[in-house]
Design an enzyme around this catalytic site. Structure first.
Site, PDB file in Angstrom:
ATOM      1  N   ASP A 256       0.859  -1.185   0.000  1.00 56.85           N
ATOM      2  CA  ASP A 256       0.000   0.000   0.000  1.00 56.85           C
ATOM      3  C   ASP A 256       0.893   1.233   0.000  1.00 56.85           C
ATOM      4  OD1 ASP A 256      -2.629   1.444   0.418  1.00 56.85           O
ATOM      5  OD2 ASP A 256      -1.550   2.063   2.224  1.00 56.85           O
TER       6      ASP A 256
ATOM      7  N   GLU B 258      -1.467  -1.498  -6.056  1.00 51.70           N
ATOM      8  CA  GLU B 258      -2.679  -0.838  -6.531  1.00 51.70           C
ATOM      9  C   GLU B 258      -2.399  -0.077  -7.820  1.00 51.70           C
ATOM     10  OE1 GLU B 258      -5.806   0.567  -3.284  1.00 51.70           O
ATOM     11  OE2 GLU B 258      -3.796   1.287  -2.817  1.00 51.70           O
TER      12      GLU B 258
ATOM     13  N   ASP C  10      -3.061   1.663   7.069  1.00 50.71           N
ATOM     14  CA  ASP C  10      -2.190   1.263   5.962  1.00 50.71           C
ATOM     15  C   ASP C  10      -1.943  -0.241   5.952  1.00 50.71           C
ATOM     16  OD1 ASP C  10      -2.037   3.937   5.264  1.00 50.71           O
ATOM     17  OD2 ASP C  10      -0.250   4.286   6.482  1.00 50.71           O
TER      18      ASP C  10
END
Length: 438
Positions: free
Chosen positions: A224, A308, A389
């Site tokens: 992340d 991502e 996170d």
């Protein structure tokens, strides 16, 4: 959604695809099946700094100008041919034009530099048009004397490589290169690119054939990206954001104020501009070095990496966070991961940008209604306490496992936000028909 492949500059064999066997149990879901590959041949560029003599610097500066001129003239010719006659001009036609330009009195100076960089400029223009027609890029733009990159590309016919010395065409002396690291044993560069950055530093990039040794690795990791922590891994590890731009922000601001006070066109303004460029170059070098070390470590230690798909271009439109997002360089981090994963035979899985990794509980799969940026820890109704996170990184990893195991696209289906379920947690409604919802 699938596996990404890096652009290594050559037609490399497809990267190894590893994943979870359909019959694998949940206990082995985090251990992808690996196929051992000893080595991989790739095209790799090695960049070094060099210090030219006054004669070499003048010759290279002249070459940069001619390359820019030929590119702009060819672009203008191709644009006019299309707008006036709906005619497409290819590389062969522009190459014939270049021969005619050299014979005119106004452009006779083009003969003073090597013809190879000029031909390469026409090939780059052809590649730009190919990407434009394929809708992969915008229409080519004219090169600017002040803003465009100063570079020239030489193929094997335009340089001499002997005993570790490099001599370019139209030059009598070899370049004084600072060999910060050795080239692979027994290789010769196929292409040489000479460039000069805004700070006045000279660089030479040697494209060589290299063999990447495949090292063993196991496991998967979800990543992340953030601002407080540059990266948060699904293992719970947080990598500090070095904030290179903030460290030199005061020096940069002072230098930019000095530049703004100088008269345009003066020698003092040129000196002030060079000072600003050196500070910005220092920031970029430190950021690039940190990302290289970080991505190399991740690729060497992990078999599969899940990230991502961030829309960085849209995120920087937030003027409160634009500077911090640009300093984090998420797009550069992903680019490095892509080609290094292909080099080392790793799997890079990209989760859709609309996957609600932050609002999703990694323990029970419940979806929170809101999750403001100021909330760093939150408690799920199931009782699980999450670090924002770390929870997002674990959800990204779970989504990557879903992609590997069953090909889920990990994009929330229509109505996902209303049902409170993610695509990674959804089941076939036919399989649960008749079972009461608790």
């Amino acid at each position: 959604m699938g596996f990404l492949r890096s652009r290594t500059g050559t037609a490399d064999p497809p990267p190894r695809r590893t994943g979870i066997h359909p019959n694998a149990s949940a206990k082995t879901a985090d251990r992808p099946v690996r196929i051992l590959v000893v080595s991989r041949a790739v095209k790799r560029a090695f960049k070094y700094r060099f210090y030219p003599t006054d004669v070499q610097a003048a010759q290279l500066s002249r070459t940069f100008g001619c390359v820019r001129l030929v590119y702009n003239m060819a672009l203008q010719a191709r644009t006019e041919a299309w707008t006036r006659r709906q005619e497409r001009i290819d590389y062969n036609a522009t190459s014939a034009m270049l021969t005619g330009w050299k014979k005119t009195a106004e452009l006779a100076f083009l003969n003073e530099v090597s013809c190879v960089p000029l031909q390469q400029a026409l090939r780059h223009l052809q590649a730009a048009y190919t990407n434009f027609w394929a809708r992969r890029a915008k229409h080519p733009m004219f090169k600017s004397k002040r803003r465009s990159r100063r570079a020239a590309e030489y193929t094997a016919s335009a340089f001499r490589w002997r005993d570790g010395t490099l001599t370019l065409a139209k030059m009598t002396e070899p370049l004084s290169i600072v060999w910060s690291r050795p080239l692979p044993d027994g290789v010769s560069p196929s292409t040489v690119t000479v460039s000069q950055d805004a700070a006045g530093r000279w660089f030479v990039s040697l494209l060589c054939d290299d063999v990447i040794t495949q090292t063993p690795a196991t496991g998967m990791v979800g990543i992340d990206a953030g601002l407080d922590s540059l990266l948060t891994l699904s293992t719970g590890e947080k990598i500090t954001n070095p904030r290179h731009e903030r460290a030199d922000r005061q020096r940069l601001a002072r230098a930019q104020r000095d530049l703004a006070r100088k008269q345009k066109g003066s020698a003092n303004r040129a000196k002030a501009r060079l000072k600003v460029a050196r500070i910005q170059g220092r920031i970029a070098d430190r950021r690039r070095d940190h990302l290289h070390k970080l991505t190399t470590r991740l690729v060497r230690e992990t078999q599969a990496i899940v990230i991502e798909d961030l829309a960085v271009a849209n995120m920087v439109k937030n003027h409160r966070l634009a500077r911090a997002i640009s300093d984090a360089a998420w797009r550069q981090f992903r680019t490095m991961l892509e080609y290094k994963a292909a080099w080392y035979g790793r799997d890079l899985i990209v989760v859709d940008r609309w996957f609600p990794s932050t609002r999703l509980c990694s323990a029970c799969g419940a979806l929170a209604e809101r999750m403001p940026l100021g909330v760093r820890e939150w408690t799920c109704p199931c009782g699980a306490v999450h670090d924002r996170d770390v929870n997002a990184a674990r959800n990204i990893l779970a989504a990557g496992l879903a992609v590997t195991a069953c090909g889920d696209d990990v994009r929330p289906q229509r109505g996902t936000s209303r049902t409170g379920q993610s695509s990674a947690k959804q089941e076939d409604p036919r399989a649960t028909k008749g079972i009461p919802v608790l």
